[in-house]
Design a protein around this motif. Structure first.
Motif, PDB file in Angstrom:
ATOM      1  N   LYS A 179     -75.380 -78.293  -1.673  1.00 24.96           N
ATOM      2  CA  LYS A 179     -75.368 -76.493  -2.020  1.00 24.96           C
ATOM      3  C   LYS A 179     -76.276 -76.719  -3.226  1.00 24.96           C
ATOM      4  CE  LYS A 179     -71.788 -75.961   1.039  1.00 24.96           C
ATOM      5  NZ  LYS A 179     -70.240 -76.196   0.947  1.00 24.96           N
ATOM      6  N   GLU A 180     -75.757 -77.588  -4.576  1.00 22.34           N
ATOM      7  CA  GLU A 180     -76.022 -77.898  -5.412  1.00 22.34           C
ATOM      8  C   GLU A 180     -77.365 -78.596  -5.461  1.00 22.34           C
ATOM      9  OE1 GLU A 180     -73.841 -77.955 -10.184  1.00 22.34           O
ATOM     10  OE2 GLU A 180     -73.242 -78.530  -8.019  1.00 22.34           O
ATOM     11  N   LEU A 181     -78.364 -78.359  -6.837  1.00 22.24           N
ATOM     12  CA  LEU A 181     -79.933 -79.541  -6.991  1.00 22.24           C
ATOM     13  C   LEU A 181     -79.672 -79.566  -8.405  1.00 22.24           C
ATOM     14  CD1 LEU A 181     -82.904 -80.427  -5.919  1.00 22.24           C
ATOM     15  CD2 LEU A 181     -83.312 -78.574  -6.958  1.00 22.24           C
ATOM     16  N   ILE A 182     -79.481 -81.163  -9.020  1.00 22.48           N
ATOM     17  CA  ILE A 182     -79.042 -81.368 -10.308  1.00 22.48           C
ATOM     18  C   ILE A 182     -80.887 -81.941 -11.067  1.00 22.48           C
ATOM     19  CG2 ILE A 182     -78.181 -83.165 -11.681  1.00 22.48           C
ATOM     20  CD1 ILE A 182     -75.982 -81.850 -10.848  1.00 22.48           C
ATOM     21  N   LEU A 183     -81.524 -81.770 -11.805  1.00 23.22           N
ATOM     22  CA  LEU A 183     -82.644 -83.074 -11.816  1.00 23.22           C
ATOM     23  C   LEU A 183     -81.938 -83.971 -12.927  1.00 23.22           C
ATOM     24  CD1 LEU A 183     -85.183 -79.609 -13.027  1.00 23.22           C
ATOM     25  CD2 LEU A 183     -84.379 -80.809 -11.053  1.00 23.22           C
ATOM     26  N   GLY A 184     -82.310 -85.345 -12.665  1.00 22.21           N
ATOM     27  CA  GLY A 184     -82.414 -86.484 -13.416  1.00 22.21           C
ATOM     28  C   GLY A 184     -83.831 -86.639 -14.397  1.00 22.21           C
ATOM     29  N   LEU A 185     -83.078 -88.210 -15.468  1.00 19.00           N
ATOM     30  CA  LEU A 185     -84.082 -88.550 -15.841  1.00 19.00           C
ATOM     31  C   LEU A 185     -83.780 -89.690 -16.004  1.00 19.00           C
ATOM     32  CD1 LEU A 185     -85.285 -86.257 -18.563  1.00 19.00           C
ATOM     33  CD2 LEU A 185     -86.792 -87.103 -16.113  1.00 19.00           C
ATOM     34  N   GLY A 186     -84.492 -90.825 -15.949  1.00 22.73           N
ATOM     35  CA  GLY A 186     -83.158 -92.315 -16.361  1.00 22.73           C
ATOM     36  C   GLY A 186     -84.885 -93.459 -16.842  1.00 22.73           C
ATOM     37  N   ALA A 187     -83.960 -94.370 -17.245  1.00 28.52           N
ATOM     38  CA  ALA A 187     -85.356 -94.938 -18.022  1.00 28.52           C
ATOM     39  C   ALA A 187     -84.181 -96.271 -18.269  1.00 28.52           C
ATOM     40  CB  ALA A 187     -85.703 -94.176 -20.062  1.00 28.52           C
ATOM     41  N   ARG A 188     -85.171 -96.948 -18.625  1.00 30.52           N
ATOM     42  CA  ARG A 188     -84.683 -98.409 -19.614  1.00 30.52           C
ATOM     43  C   ARG A 188     -84.312 -98.395 -21.132  1.00 30.52           C
ATOM     44  NH1 ARG A 188     -86.971-104.761 -20.353  1.00 30.52           N
ATOM     45  NH2 ARG A 188     -85.134-105.754 -20.533  1.00 30.52           N
ATOM     46  N   TYR A 189     -84.815 -97.221 -21.451  1.00 29.81           N
ATOM     47  CA  TYR A 189     -84.311 -97.227 -23.386  1.00 29.81           C
ATOM     48  C   TYR A 189     -84.941 -95.474 -23.568  1.00 29.81           C
ATOM     49  CZ  TYR A 189     -86.231-102.169 -23.553  1.00 29.81           C
ATOM     50  OH  TYR A 189     -86.465-103.456 -23.624  1.00 29.81           O
ATOM     51  N   VAL A 190     -83.140 -94.688 -23.853  1.00 32.23           N
ATOM     52  CA  VAL A 190     -82.886 -93.589 -24.253  1.00 32.23           C
ATOM     53  C   VAL A 190     -83.286 -93.438 -25.770  1.00 32.23           C
ATOM     54  CG1 VAL A 190     -81.615 -91.787 -23.687  1.00 32.23           C
ATOM     55  CG2 VAL A 190     -81.701 -93.171 -22.043  1.00 32.23           C
ATOM     56  N   ASP A 191     -84.988 -93.067 -26.372  1.00 30.18           N
ATOM     57  CA  ASP A 191     -84.349 -92.150 -27.500  1.00 30.18           C
ATOM     58  C   ASP A 191     -83.698 -90.718 -27.159  1.00 30.18           C
ATOM     59  OD1 ASP A 191     -86.631 -91.950 -25.419  1.00 30.18           O
ATOM     60  OD2 ASP A 191     -88.217 -92.793 -27.217  1.00 30.18           O
ATOM     61  N   THR A 192     -82.255 -91.501 -27.873  1.00 32.75           N
ATOM     62  CA  THR A 192     -81.313 -90.022 -28.313  1.00 32.75           C
ATOM     63  C   THR A 192     -82.154 -88.474 -28.729  1.00 32.75           C
ATOM     64  OG1 THR A 192     -80.487 -90.481 -30.185  1.00 32.75           O
ATOM     65  CG2 THR A 192     -79.641 -90.923 -28.290  1.00 32.75           C
ATOM     66  N   LYS A 193     -82.924 -88.482 -29.448  1.00 28.11           N
ATOM     67  CA  LYS A 193     -83.577 -87.117 -29.380  1.00 28.11           C
ATOM     68  C   LYS A 193     -84.511 -86.260 -28.398  1.00 28.11           C
ATOM     69  CE  LYS A 193     -87.847 -88.168 -31.777  1.00 28.11           C
ATOM     70  NZ  LYS A 193     -89.008 -88.679 -32.662  1.00 28.11           N
ATOM     71  N   TYR A 194     -84.647 -87.164 -27.381  1.00 27.57           N
ATOM     72  CA  TYR A 194     -85.663 -86.402 -26.002  1.00 27.57           C
ATOM     73  C   TYR A 194     -84.209 -86.715 -25.224  1.00 27.57           C
ATOM     74  CZ  TYR A 194     -89.606 -88.092 -27.994  1.00 27.57           C
ATOM     75  OH  TYR A 194     -90.880 -88.208 -29.106  1.00 27.57           O
ATOM     76  N   ILE A 195     -82.855 -86.021 -25.598  1.00 27.05           N
ATOM     77  CA  ILE A 195     -81.885 -85.621 -24.089  1.00 27.05           C
ATOM     78  C   ILE A 195     -82.073 -84.537 -23.548  1.00 27.05           C
ATOM     79  CG2 ILE A 195     -79.390 -85.791 -24.055  1.00 27.05           C
ATOM     80  CD1 ILE A 195     -79.690 -88.782 -25.234  1.00 27.05           C
ATOM     81  N   LYS A 196     -81.751 -84.026 -22.435  1.00 25.09           N
ATOM     82  CA  LYS A 196     -82.327 -82.653 -22.437  1.00 25.09           C
ATOM     83  C   LYS A 196     -80.546 -82.521 -21.507  1.00 25.09           C
ATOM     84  CE  LYS A 196     -86.126 -80.929 -20.549  1.00 25.09           C
ATOM     85  NZ  LYS A 196     -85.661 -79.814 -21.843  1.00 25.09           N
ATOM     86  N   ASP A 197     -79.704 -81.350 -22.644  1.00 23.22           N
ATOM     87  CA  ASP A 197     -78.586 -80.754 -22.103  1.00 23.22           C
ATOM     88  C   ASP A 197     -78.401 -80.308 -20.760  1.00 23.22           C
ATOM     89  OD1 ASP A 197     -77.323 -81.360 -24.612  1.00 23.22           O
ATOM     90  OD2 ASP A 197     -77.650 -79.001 -25.133  1.00 23.22           O
ATOM     91  N   ASP A 198     -79.708 -79.783 -20.152  1.00 26.02           N
ATOM     92  CA  ASP A 198     -80.409 -79.678 -18.052  1.00 26.02           C
ATOM     93  C   ASP A 198     -80.790 -80.636 -17.690  1.00 26.02           C
ATOM     94  OD1 ASP A 198     -82.397 -79.470 -19.947  1.00 26.02           O
ATOM     95  OD2 ASP A 198     -83.271 -77.617 -18.310  1.00 26.02           O
ATOM     96  N   PHE A 199     -80.384 -81.666 -18.147  1.00 27.17           N
ATOM     97  CA  PHE A 199     -80.816 -83.195 -16.793  1.00 27.17           C
ATOM     98  C   PHE A 199     -79.868 -84.012 -17.226  1.00 27.17           C
ATOM     99  CE2 PHE A 199     -84.641 -81.132 -17.490  1.00 27.17           C
ATOM    100  CZ  PHE A 199     -85.986 -82.249 -16.437  1.00 27.17           C
ATOM    101  N   ALA A 200     -78.888 -84.689 -16.457  1.00 28.43           N
ATOM    102  CA  ALA A 200     -78.929 -85.711 -15.874  1.00 28.43           C
ATOM    103  C   ALA A 200     -79.423 -86.871 -16.606  1.00 28.43           C
ATOM    104  CB  ALA A 200     -78.410 -85.737 -14.741  1.00 28.43           C
ATOM    105  N   ILE A 201     -78.873 -87.284 -17.366  1.00 28.19           N
ATOM    106  CA  ILE A 201     -79.508 -88.400 -18.343  1.00 28.19           C
ATOM    107  C   ILE A 201     -79.032 -89.861 -17.623  1.00 28.19           C
ATOM    108  CG2 ILE A 201     -80.543 -89.454 -20.678  1.00 28.19           C
ATOM    109  CD1 ILE A 201     -82.142 -87.283 -19.943  1.00 28.19           C
TER     110      ILE A 201
END
Length: 164
Positions: free
Chosen positions: A120-142
């Motif tokens: 019933k709900e769609l969530i967009l997400g990004l995964g990575a080995r290295y996460v540069d915190t300035k690229y974290i988006k509030d509307d994505f699951a990281i």
């Protein structure tokens, strides 16, 4: 050994995310499209690309990992480093604009996916080995995934993991 390539950061993150979600009793991995393009463990679900006029272009998108947690469908794109996700962010946002959750479920069912619980709900997400915190988006699951760990960044990802 000749003929074997060394795993990339994207390979490591993708495999860890697949293994993690595949081991969860409350998660269903509907699709895993690893970086080498060889999908042996799941269906390879495709999504038609839609242009600005709302017309199909004839091209198709593959999502790296499509996971269902309860009635939530997570579309997850994976890179070695989060800052390399710009094209993936655009791709995921375009899919969300072009398709309702019901349309995506119907599209995936036509390709062989089975849903015991209808999402019933769609969530967009990004995964990575290295996460540069300035690229974290509030509307994505990281998700940050390494050989030995999986970390969530942001409220959306943390809430998803709590459902498991």
């Amino acid at each position: 050994m000749k003929g074997f390539r060394q795993k990339t950061d994207e390979d490591i993150a993708s495999e860890k995310l697949y293994d993690f979600f595949d081991e969860q009793k409350k998660a269903v991995v509907h699709c895993w499209h690893p970086p080498d393009g060889k999908s042996y463990f799941t269906l390879l679900l495709q999504i038609p690309q839609i242009n600005a006029k709302g017309e199909r272009t004839g091209k198709r998108d593959h999502i790296d990992l499509i996971v269902q947690i309860k009635d939530i469908l997570l579309l997850l794109e994976v890179k070695g480093t989060l800052s390399d996700s710009g094209v993936d962010i655009d791709k995921l946002n375009n899919i969300k604009k072009a398709f309702t959750i019901d349309q995506l479920v119907e599209l995936f069912e036509k390709q062989g996916a089975e849903f015991a619980i209808k999402p019933k709900e769609l969530i967009l997400g990004l995964g990575a080995r290295y996460v540069d915190t300035k690229y974290i988006k509030d509307d994505f699951a990281i998700f940050q995934a390494d050989n030995n760990s999986l970390l969530s960044h942001g409220e959306i990802a943390e809430n998803l993991l709590k459902l498991l």
